[in-house]
Design a protein around this motif. Structure first.
Motif: not given
Length: 693
Positions: A484-485, A508-511, A558-559, A561, A592
């Motif tokens: 999840k983000s 903010k983390i997102e797959p 994972v990203k 920001s 997440a």
């Protein structure tokens, strides 16, 4: 020897297709050795390590040079076992051409596909040699068809066999339209070229027409003669076939039986006729480390010196041997070179041409040479060496991540120092071997590409470095990711009388898509977090990635920001922001929906039909997914995907299921999400272990 008459080639194939046996025949017929060394007797020249002789397999790629028809051929014999794929990868990176070996019975096997794709990646022209034509069940045309269908390659026979199995007597050359048989007493060194037997003439003519049809695109004159049924001489066919092979449009197919000493001389002729010299390839491309612009170097002694290091081995007599391929320029022994990757100077005391593990000193080397150097201190596999005032960085090699790990502990205090030295040396040699300290247990963890890979490394530690150690059971190298983000916040604020600590960030983390690793982006505007602290935030996140959230395994794909934060004029520091970055990432990642990823293997089982049901049932009980079942003359071939964790002990189980008649091979395919119940077991086991401590 002129560059035009130089060939840098490798021999690559699935395990047990006969690479080393073929190389031994090449050495014998080219006059490099005076007796044929057999792999089964532990007497082959190229398998020089004691471990290789005992096990009858190639573990490390070995280089040698032979002379044939006034040409110099540098040959690298590579391993076939999937655990040593890195040896093939780094050899192909520096070679100009390759011989792809196929077993006439097994055809295109899993590792054949892997090495073929590696050669595609580096655009290496190759010829195919279908070996073991003397085996029962050998099928030349069936194997050619498999090369076309499974590899998508335009495989064009330039020979056909005279008989198969016990009746295999020789080969028919479709270019000269002559039949060649071999004298048994001279071990195939004497041969006879005669007219094609009447019974095989129609097949030879038909296959030759298909060859000419494939080449007609490459030579208008040849096309005209072919259409008008005019005679075409051998030189025209060889010229067109060479151009097509160098363009990767056609892959000439030869056949033989290396073990029975039939067909190897024609294979050497084909290397000279169809594989490229360094001059046939475009100039090598790299980047200027100062300007990051692309630059090119031609394969001549006049261009500035540049070379790529592709292999390092520890030699008991001379220390570290560094193998490199010279792409341009000239280098003298005793001179200093510049490592453009590490920004260091290195002095090369000696230059050597290698014949397996034997060394011949040379005064100088130039473009096109594959050599070993002594004297390198801080140079690793994939580094570029060049002239300091003309720097270049050549394209580096990408190596796969390890999928299996074991814990190792020295038995005594004396062994501790020897273990550290051994691990450092082995890690220098092998880029797919990783070592780390487990912070929780204090153990040393070795990671590699498979059970055999780690077994060989431990064996080498005992033999070469005299280390006594206790070794744990193999463990799977799991990974973690998020699904999840989310936004996470981290505040690290400490006041203790004097100067405090203050760091505050929002992330903010997102797959990401599988295989993309980690991506960090700074989205701060207006200076909410000063620029000098942003690298510290990223460093804090990277530390957390290593230690995981679910069960302590590395987090991937994972990203993160950096979107907001705040700082204190006096109390903020790099340490505070590193900790805040780590806290923010943990805060978001825990919420997440993190999941465990497990390595999934491509498995292929060759099994007699009567045991097919049992084998499929067993694979399915191991959470395996059956992809397909193919027919071979003597067996069924089951292809599927199975998690690595379920494959421990499979060799023993398969033997008992099939009364020892089935064989299997497996190689890493990809990481996939684990079922929740399996993931819970792993997490519980890891946490339970931590609680016991």
């Amino acid at each position: 020897m002129s560059l035009e008459k130089t060939r840098n080639i490798g021999i690559m194939a699935h395990i047990d297709a006969g690479k080393t046996t073929t190389t031994e025949r090449v050495l014998y017929y080219a006059g490099r050795t005076h007796r044929i060394g057999e792999v089964d007797d532990g007497a082959s020249v190229m398998d020089w390590m004691e471990l290789e002789k005992e096990r009858g397999i190639t573990i490390t790629s070995a280089a040698t040079t032979v002379y044939w028809n006034d040409h110099r051929i540098n040959v690298i014999d590579t391993p076939g076992h999937v655990d040593f794929t890195v040896e093939v990868e780094r050899s192909l990176r520096v070679l100009d051409g390759a011989i792809a070996l196929f077993c006439a019975v097994g055809g295109v096997e899993p590792q054949s596909e892997t090495v073929w794709r590696q050669a595609d990646k580096y655009r290496v022209p190759r010829i195919a040699y279908i070996n073991k034509m003397d085996r029962v069940g050998a099928d030349f045309f069936g194997t050619v068809q498999m090369i076309k269908s499974r590899l998508g390659a335009n495989a064009v026979p330039i020979q056909i066999p005279v008989g198969t199995g016990d009746l295999f007597a020789g080969i028919i050359d479709l270019i000269s339209m002559k039949s060649r048989t071999f004298d048994e007493e001279s071990l195939g060194a004497t041969f006879y070229d005669t007219d094609i037997p009447d019974s095989l003439l129609p097949l030879a003519q038909k296959t030759r027409e298909e060859l000419l049809e494939s080449l007609s695109d490459y030579d208008d004159g040849l096309l005209t003669k072919f259409v008008n049924n005019e005679p075409i001489d051998s030189a025209e066919i060889i010229s067109a076939l060479r151009r097509a092979t160098l363009d990767l449009k056609v892959f000439p197919v030869l056949c033989g039986s290396s073990f029975k000493n039939k067909g190897v001389q024609k294979l050497l002729d084909a290397v000279v006729d169809y594989l490229p010299s360094p001059l046939d390839l475009p100039p090598v491309t790299g980047i200027d480390p100062r300007t990051r612009e692309k630059i090119h170097r031609g394969p001549t002694a006049d261009d500035p010196f540049s070379a790529l290091v592709f292999k390092i081995i520890t030699d008991p007599y001379v220390g570290k041997l560094t193998y490199f391929r010279v792409y341009s320029g000239k280098l003298n022994a005793g001179s200093t070179v510049y490592n453009s990757v590490t920004d260091r100077n290195e002095r090369i005391s000696r230059l050597l041409f290698m014949h397996s593990n034997k060394k011949n000193d040379v005064k100088a080397v130039e473009a096109g040479d594959i050599v070993a150097g002594i004297g390198f201190k801080k140079t690793s596999t994939g580094d570029t060496i060049c002239e300091k005032d003309q720097p270049i960085i050549l394209e580096q090699m990408q190596f796969p991540a390890p999928v299996i790990a074991i814990a190792i502990e020295p038995k005594t205090k004396a062994d501790q120092d020897k273990l550290a030295l051994a691990l450092a040396r082995l890690a220098d040699e092998d880029p797919t071997f990783r070592v780390k300290q487990d912070q929780e247990t204090g153990q040393t963890i070795m990671s590699g590409m498979g059970e055999l890979h780690l077994e060989i490394l431990i064996d080498r530690m005992v033999r070469e470095f005299k280390v006594s150690a206790n070794v744990g059971r193999p463990q799977v190298a799991y990974k973690e990711t998020i699904t999840k983000s989310l936004v996470g916040e981290g505040r690290f604020i400490r006041q203790s009388g004097g100067r405090g600590q203050y760091g505050h960030v929002k992330l903010k983390i997102e797959p990401l898509e599988p295989g993309l690793g980690f991506n960090f982006e700074n989205k701060i505007v207006g200076g909410a977090v000063p620029k000098e602290y942003i690298p510290s935030v990223e460093a804090g996140i990277r530390e957390t990635l290593e230690n995981g959230i679910v069960a302590g395994y590395p987090i991937v794909d994972v990203k993160a920001s950096l979107i907001d934060g705040s700082y204190h004029e006096v109390d903020s520091s790099e340490v505070a922001f590193r900790i805040a970055g780590s806290m923010a990432f943990q805060d978001a990642a825990r919420r997440a929906a993190p999941v465990l990823l497990e390595p999934v293997m491509d498995v292929e089982v060759v099994v007699p039909e009567e045991y097919l049901g049992d084998v499929i049932g067993d694979l399915q009980s191991r959470r395996g997914k059956i992809e397909g079942i193919a027919q071979r003359p003597d067996a069924k071939v089951v292809a599927g995907e199975v998690p690595l964790s379920e494959m421990f002990g499979y060799a023993t189980k398969l033997r008992s299921l099939s009364q020892g008649r089935a064989v299997y091979s497996m190689q890493f395919s990809h990481y996939a999400r684990m079922p929740q119940n399996e993931s819970d077991k792993i997490a519980h086991k890891v946490k339970g272990f931590a609680l016991q401590k």
